[in-house]
Structure formats: structure tokens, C-alpha cells
Write a protein that holds these residues in place. Structure first.
Motif, PDB file in Angstrom:
ATOM      1  N   LEU A  25       0.831  -1.212   0.000  1.00 16.48           N
ATOM      2  CA  LEU A  25       0.000   0.000   0.000  1.00 16.48           C
ATOM      3  C   LEU A  25       0.861   1.256   0.000  1.00 16.48           C
ATOM      4  CD1 LEU A  25      -2.896  -1.018   2.431  1.00 16.48           C
ATOM      5  CD2 LEU A  25      -2.935  -0.936  -0.060  1.00 16.48           C
ATOM      6  N   ILE A  28       2.096   1.761  -3.445  1.00 17.17           N
ATOM      7  CA  ILE A  28       1.033   2.248  -4.335  1.00 17.17           C
ATOM      8  C   ILE A  28       0.835   3.751  -4.156  1.00 17.17           C
ATOM      9  CG2 ILE A  28      -1.485   2.186  -4.702  1.00 17.17           C
ATOM     10  CD1 ILE A  28      -1.258  -0.876  -4.190  1.00 17.17           C
ATOM     11  N   VAL A  29       0.825   4.197  -2.894  1.00 19.40           N
ATOM     12  CA  VAL A  29       0.636   5.637  -2.638  1.00 19.40           C
ATOM     13  C   VAL A  29       1.799   6.422  -3.246  1.00 19.40           C
ATOM     14  CG1 VAL A  29       0.498   7.412  -0.858  1.00 19.40           C
ATOM     15  CG2 VAL A  29      -0.774   5.287  -0.577  1.00 19.40           C
ATOM     16  N   ALA A  31       3.655   5.480  -5.757  1.00 14.65           N
ATOM     17  CA  ALA A  31       3.526   5.415  -7.226  1.00 14.65           C
ATOM     18  C   ALA A  31       2.500   6.426  -7.715  1.00 14.65           C
ATOM     19  CB  ALA A  31       3.123   4.005  -7.651  1.00 14.65           C
ATOM     20  N   LYS A  32       1.422   6.578  -6.943  1.00 18.76           N
ATOM     21  CA  LYS A  32       0.391   7.534  -7.340  1.00 18.76           C
ATOM     22  C   LYS A  32       0.958   8.951  -7.363  1.00 18.76           C
ATOM     23  CE  LYS A  32      -2.959   6.036  -4.543  1.00 18.76           C
ATOM     24  NZ  LYS A  32      -4.261   5.942  -3.874  1.00 18.76           N
TER      25      LYS A  32
ATOM     26  N   ALA B  67      -5.924   3.633   1.296  1.00 19.46           N
ATOM     27  CA  ALA B  67      -4.648   3.825   0.593  1.00 19.46           C
ATOM     28  C   ALA B  67      -4.850   3.932  -0.912  1.00 19.46           C
ATOM     29  CB  ALA B  67      -3.701   2.671   0.907  1.00 19.46           C
ATOM     30  N   MET B  68      -5.807   3.146  -1.445  1.00 19.43           N
ATOM     31  CA  MET B  68      -6.049   3.210  -2.886  1.00 19.43           C
ATOM     32  C   MET B  68      -6.735   4.525  -3.271  1.00 19.43           C
ATOM     33  SD  MET B  68      -4.720   0.468  -3.965  1.00 19.43           S
ATOM     34  CE  MET B  68      -5.116   0.694  -5.667  1.00 19.43           C
ATOM     35  N   VAL B  70      -6.546   7.459  -1.498  1.00 22.02           N
ATOM     36  CA  VAL B  70      -5.847   8.682  -1.121  1.00 22.02           C
ATOM     37  C   VAL B  70      -5.097   9.243  -2.331  1.00 22.02           C
ATOM     38  CG1 VAL B  70      -3.604   7.769  -0.346  1.00 22.02           C
ATOM     39  CG2 VAL B  70      -4.622   9.701   0.850  1.00 22.02           C
ATOM     40  N   ALA B  71      -5.135  10.534  -2.476  1.00 23.32           N
ATOM     41  CA  ALA B  71      -4.490  11.277  -3.575  1.00 23.32           C
ATOM     42  C   ALA B  71      -5.286  11.254  -4.871  1.00 23.32           C
ATOM     43  CB  ALA B  71      -3.062  10.817  -3.847  1.00 23.32           C
ATOM     44  N   PHE B 484      -3.695   5.329 -15.888  1.00 24.87           N
ATOM     45  CA  PHE B 484      -3.252   5.094 -14.514  1.00 24.87           C
ATOM     46  C   PHE B 484      -4.413   4.687 -13.607  1.00 24.87           C
ATOM     47  CE2 PHE B 484      -1.501   6.720 -10.366  1.00 24.87           C
ATOM     48  CZ  PHE B 484      -0.550   5.723 -10.242  1.00 24.87           C
ATOM     49  N   LEU B 488      -4.898   1.362 -11.449  1.00 25.29           N
ATOM     50  CA  LEU B 488      -5.179   1.419 -10.010  1.00 25.29           C
ATOM     51  C   LEU B 488      -6.452   0.649  -9.661  1.00 25.29           C
ATOM     52  CD1 LEU B 488      -4.487   5.078  -8.816  1.00 25.29           C
ATOM     53  CD2 LEU B 488      -3.337   3.010  -8.078  1.00 25.29           C
ATOM     54  N   VAL B 491      -5.643  -3.000  -9.593  1.00 30.69           N
ATOM     55  CA  VAL B 491      -4.883  -3.336  -8.370  1.00 30.69           C
ATOM     56  C   VAL B 491      -5.815  -3.322  -7.162  1.00 30.69           C
ATOM     57  CG1 VAL B 491      -3.049  -2.535  -6.828  1.00 30.69           C
ATOM     58  CG2 VAL B 491      -2.711  -2.455  -9.292  1.00 30.69           C
ATOM     59  N   LEU B 495      -6.535  -6.501  -4.814  1.00 31.39           N
ATOM     60  CA  LEU B 495      -6.192  -6.477  -3.386  1.00 31.39           C
ATOM     61  C   LEU B 495      -7.414  -6.711  -2.502  1.00 31.39           C
ATOM     62  CD1 LEU B 495      -3.635  -3.565  -2.847  1.00 31.39           C
ATOM     63  CD2 LEU B 495      -3.258  -5.999  -2.498  1.00 31.39           C
TER      64      LEU B 495
END
Lengths: 73, 528
Positions: A25, A28-29, A31-32, B67-68, B70-71, B484, B488, B491, B495
Motif C-alpha cells: 500500500l 502504491i501511494v 507510485a500515485k 490507501a487506494m 488517497v491522492a 493510470f 489502479l 490493483v 487487493l
């Protein structure tokens, strides 16, 4: 369910089973953030900062200089 | 300046895609965090280890989602600068404040509390950890409040005024922005939709365990919490959705008429169109099945207030455009001569309608030179996409009613201790998993697509807010996002499915090996 009393019967769980997930995780963050920065760098970074003073942007609302302001509908 | 519609369309598409993608994660975070708070409260009150393990297991899935997600929201904030620079300039003084507070809450408060939630099991007492979880739930929801205040201002701009000196909107009363009635209705409706998503997530995955005969006790307890919380949430989302609908009929009459495909004003109280096929070309709805009175009562809460139809609203808009042209003319005069009292007086009189004159910029460079045909085109452009709104709204409402039925039945089964008695029910609960996301996304489509052609309702047309970009630049960023975000999404799905399949048993969270073992013995270092 009644179980005979001769010690624990459950298999030992793997040690820190979620540690790998935590690492994934975090990656992944990261990478984002990297990829978003890349998009910004490709699309916007090399453009000069726009002039946003009222005098500089009023043309966005106002008509082009070539049009006749007196004409009314 | 005639607007480049390619850049506008592409920028809108990019914003819509990123927003819809972001909102796959948000509602689950909003809902699941309350489930964690409820489960942990039961753990602290009863001391039963199973409740702690439930918090830890569902917390793992919450962590993946967080987490996936965020951002993915920050990209929208950057787009205000990158793709909607003029929008950002024109309304940034108003819109930027709640947006900045939301950013601070999401990144500092929420993320810090998430970290303490996962790493604090061994470092905090039970009560202190519970407090962290509750603060996390509150922080997450307050974060949503600020972004919804910002969004509500786009739907119903209050507490701000156009300043001809700075050429942008400025705050006149922040409390009006904060307590915007649309924001309040939107907030409670949106967060309760998130609670339905969280409840369905727990219900569906637990149903899968019961179908497999795994983690039975764990799954039944989880389903009981999900059924209770989900029923309350599903009822709330419908009741509060009604409040949101009332706010729309008060402040965005064209959106309401488009949702109803109501072309002409009906004598009050208006009927609700249960089914129909909207025909935009001929401005009629074929095979319409009406339920008398319902729309009038819901939309106006009275029996004698009409809900205006699309054609009547278009006619009203033509008048507003004409008034707006006078404001526009006065603004340009004031720009040349700031002391012109006559122009100032005209602008003050008509400035509420100046945005309507700006609708003409798509058709004519100088709105003052607009022909009646241009004015008609601009007025017609205020009609959103009626078929999309009509169907999106109906599917969303149908989903909402289905959720009430499903959670009510689940609640009844839980109270009778029969949650694992019917395999058809468990399958139904499992296959219902995507529906709350579908309803939530459709809700946003109704809200945002229905706002078109406005970026800020009645103030700034969307087409005018766009940056000076080339279509190639927007294609590049759009392509990057699509690529992207698709990666994501894959993924994320992998997950989520992987750890949901593993379940509490394979993750070593359940059953507890030794009832007297210290708390968290099996999960040392989980996500830490």
C-alpha cells in the motif's frame, strides 16, 4: 463445538501476515504521487505562470477589440 | 473570444472521470469507518475479543480502500488550476476556502488518525484507541462536509458578490456560504449514501463467508451490525434525499424539471412521472406513466405551488439573458470609467443576471451584439441532458428503495438469528454489492450533469471557466489519467478480493487461539 483439552489445535498464523500488504500500500501511494507529478510535469510544468491581474484577464469576459461595443440587440 | 468546445468537452470529461473514480473510494471510507467505530465500541463495552478482531479485519479492508483512494481527490483540486484556470480565478476567493479546509482535514487530520488507528493497538489503552476511531469517523465525515459546502456553492451560490474592480466573485458573508441550505441537504444525503455503501460492503462479504461456511460466528455478528446500521442509513438516505430534492426544486428549477422530463408547467400539485421516454427533439415524454400529486408535494411541500416546466423556464431565461446583457454592458463601461454612476447603478440592478449574458459567449463574441436567434440558442442551452437525468434519477431511487427492503429483511433475519438460513438471501446480499456504488455515482451524475451548462449556477457558464489549453494537452492528461486509474482500479479490485477471500481466518485474526491471550496477540504489527 466441544474440543478435547489437549492444547491449542489451530495452526499458528503466519508472522505479521499483513506486513506485506502494508508495504504494497505504501508503494502504491508513492507510485500515485509519482505518476500524478509526471502528468503535471508533461502537461503543465513548462508553461509560464499566467498573469491573473484583472487588467490581464478582463479580455476573457470582454469582447475582442475588433467588435463594435455600441451595437445592441 | 469564441470558446473552444473541444477543450471544454475534454476538460469536462477528464473532471467527470476523475471525480467518479474518486467517489468509488469515498463512500466506502465514510460508511466503513462508522462500522469500525460501532464494532470497537461494543468491544470496549463488552470486552469480547471477537469484536476487536472484527474491527481489525474490516480495518484491513478499510486500510486498502483508504490507501487506494488517497491522492485520487487531489487531482481534482489540481484540475481547478490546470483545466479550469478562469473558473479558479473567477470564484477562487469563495470556492477556495472550503476546498483548502477540506484538504487540511483530509490530509492532516484524517491521515494522521488513520495512522494512529492502525499503529495504536499496542500503544494505546482500549478507551484511547476507541476515541481515535471515533475521531477518525468524525474527521472523515467533516472532511466530506467541507467539500460538499464547496460543491453546494456551485449549485446555489450565496454569500458572494461580483466585484467589477477585481473581476471576480468575492465573499460577502462566509456564514451564508457555510450554512448554505443546499450544502446541509447535500452533506447529510451524501454521507448517509456512504453509510449504505459501507453497510452493504460488510453485509455482502459476510454473506459470502456464510455461503462458504467460513468464519460463521464472525460473519453473523458483522452482518447484524451491517443490517442495523444499513437499515438506518437506507431510510436516512431516502428521507434526506427528499430534502435534497426540495433544495433542488427551490434553487435549480431547470435541473428539477429535467429530472422529471416536465416540459410544460402542470397545474399544481404536479404529478410524478414514474416511467416514460423523454423525446428531446419534440420536447415531450412518450408513454409517460404519471402518479398524481407526488412531485408537487415532494418538490414544493404544498398543494398549490406549481413546478415550472422546461419550456416555461427557457422563456424566463430569455428575459434573464436580456437583463444580463445590460449588466454586461455596464460592467464594460465601468472597466473604462470606474466613476460612471449610471453604469454602477445598472450593474447593481442586473448583476444577478450577468452570468446569463455570458451564456451568449458560446455563440457571439460580444453579447451586446447577440441576435434574438443567439438569445434563443443560449436559452435552449440551459436545458441539461433530460434523458440521462431522467433515468439516472429513477435508477438511483429504485436502488434506494431496494436497499431499504434488503436491510429491513436482513435486520429481521438477524433479530430471529436466521441470517444463515436461506442461501438465496445470502446470494442476493452478495450480488447486491455493486448497487450502492451505482446509486452513489448516479446521484453525482444527476447533481453535476444536471447543473450544466453552469459551472456556478447562474453565475459562470462551464465553457467560460476553462483554461487556455490545447486539445492535445488535455488529451495527454486525460490519457494519463485513464491509463493510470484503470491500472489502479485493477490493483484495488485484486487487493480487495484477495484480502476479503483470505478472511479473518487465513489472516490469523480469527478464531482467537487462546482466549486469555493478550489483546492483539495474533495481529502484532498488522499494518504497522
Amino acid at each position: 463445538m466441544n474440543m478435547p483439552d489437549h492444547g491449542p489445535t489451530y495452526p499458528s498464523p503466519p508472522r505479521n501476515p499483513l506486513r506485506r500488504l502494508s508495504a504494497e500500500l505504501i508503494l502504491i501511494v508513492l507510485a500515485k504521487i509519482a505518476f500524478f507529478s509526471l502528468i503535471w510535469w508533461f502537461v503543465a510544468a513548462h508553461y509560464p505562470r499566467p498573469d491573473t491581474r484583472p487588467a490581464a484577464i478582463e479580455h476573457l469576459l470582454a469582447p475582442s477589440p475588433s467588435t463594435t461595443p455600441e451595437a445592441k440587440p | 473570444m469564441i470558446i473552444d468546445s473541444d477543450v471544454v468537452t475534454l476538460s469536462r470529461l477528464q473532471f467527470a472521470l476523475t471525480a467518479l473514480y474518486h467517489f468509488l473510494f469515498v463512500p466506502l471510507t465514510l460508511g466503513l469507518v462508522w462500522m469500525l467505530a460501532i464494532m470497537e465500541s461494543v468491544y470496549v463495552m463488552t470486552g469480547h475479543e471477537v469484536w476487536k478482531r472484527m474491527v481489525q479485519f474490516w480495518g484491513v479492508l478499510f486500510g486498502i480502500n483508504f490507501a487506494m483512494g488517497v491522492a485520487t481527490g487531489i487531482t481534482m483540486e489540481f484540475q481547478f488550476g490546470m483545466n479550469w484556470a478562469y473558473y479558479a480565478h473567477y470564484v477562487g476567493d469563495v470556492f477556495g476556502t472550503p476546498l483548502a479546509i477540506e484538504g487540511l482535514m483530509a490530509f492532516f487530520l484524517e491521515s494522521t488518525l488513520v495512522g494512529v488507528f492502525f499503529m495504536g493497538w499496542h500503544r494505546l489503552s482500549r478507551v484511547k484507541h476507541l476515541l481515535v476511531t471515533w475521531f477518525l469517523a468524525l474527521g472523515t465525515n467533516f472532511s466530506a462536509l467541507w467539500i460538499l459546502i464547496a460543491n453546494a456553492w456551485m449549485q446555489h451560490p450565496v454569500g458572494a458578490k461580483f466585484n467589477p474592480q477585481t473581476m471576480r466573485m468575492e465573499v460577502t458573508n462566509f456564514s451564508d456560504v457555510l450554512f448554505n441550505p443546499v450544502a446541509q441537504a447535500k452533506f447529510v444525503h451524501t454521507v448517509s449514501a456512504g453509510y449504505v455503501v459501507g453497510s452493504m460492503f460488510v453485509l455482502s462479504i459476510s454473506a459470502w463467508y456464510l455461503l462458504r461456511g467460513r468464519n460463521v460466528d464472525f460473519a453473523k455478528r458483522s452482518m447484524t451490525v451491517a443490517a442495523s446500521f444499513g437499515l438506518a442509513a437506507a431510510l436516512s438516505v431516502v428521507v434526506l434525499g427528499d430534502e435534497s430534492g426540495y433544495a433542488v426544486s427551490e434553487n435549480q428549477k431547470m435541473k428539477m424539471a429535467a429530472i422529471e422530463a416536465m416540459w410544460e408547467t402542470e397545474p399544481p400539485p404536479a404529478s410524478f412521472t414514474l416511467f416514460g421516454i423523454p423525446d428531446v427533439q419534440n420536447r415531450t415524454t412518450h408513454f409517460a406513466l404519471h402518479v398524481p400529486w407526488v412531485m408537487g408535494v415532494i418538490g414544493t411541500r404544498s398543494l398549490d405551488t406549481p413546478i415550472p416546466g422546461i419550456n416555461n423556464l427557457v422563456a424566463d431565461t430569455k428575459g434573464k439573458i436580456t437583463d444580463g446583457i445590460q449588466a454586461y454592458d455596464a460592467l464594460l463601461t465601468l472597466r473604462k470609467n470606474p466613476g460612471d454612476a449610471q453604469a454602477q447603478s445598472t450593474l447593481t440592478k442586473y448583476d444577478d443576471d450577468m452570468g446569463y449574458a455570458l451564456l451568449l459567449k458560446r455563440y457571439v463574441d460580444d453579447p451586446r451584439q447577440a441576435t434574438p436567434d443567439d438569445i434563443q440558442k443560449a436559452a435552449d442551452s440551459t436545458i441539461p441532458n433530460v434523458p440521462v437525468l431522467f433515468w439516472a434519477f429513477r435508477i438511483m431511487v429504485a436502488c434506494g428503495l431496494y436497499f431499504i427492503a434488503l436491510f429491513a429483511y436482513s435486520f429481521w433475519l438477524a433479530s430471529k438469528r436466521k441470517l444463515d438460513s436461506y442461501r438465496w438471501y445470502l446470494r442476493l446480499a452478495l450480488y447486491s454489492l455493486p448497487l450502492p456504488w451505482l446509486a452513489a455515482e448516479l446521484g453525482w451524475i444527476v447533481a453535476e450533469y444536471g447543473r450544466q451548462p453552469w459551472a456556478i449556477e447562474g453565475i459562470l457558464p462551464t465553457a467560460l471557466g476553462v483554461s487556455s489549453l490545447t486539445a492535445g494537452q488535455v488529451w495527454t492528461s486525460l490519457g494519463g489519467f485513464v491509463f493510470f486509474y484503470t491500472a489502479l482500479a485493477v490493483v484495488d479490485a485484486v487487493l480487495m478480493a484477495k484480502y476479503a477471500r483470505k478472511g479473518p481466518d487465513e489472516l490469523g485474526l480469527w478464531p482467537v487461539r487462546d482466549a486469555k491471550a493478550p489483546s492483539g496477540a495474533n495481529t502484532a504489527g498488522a499494518l504497522s
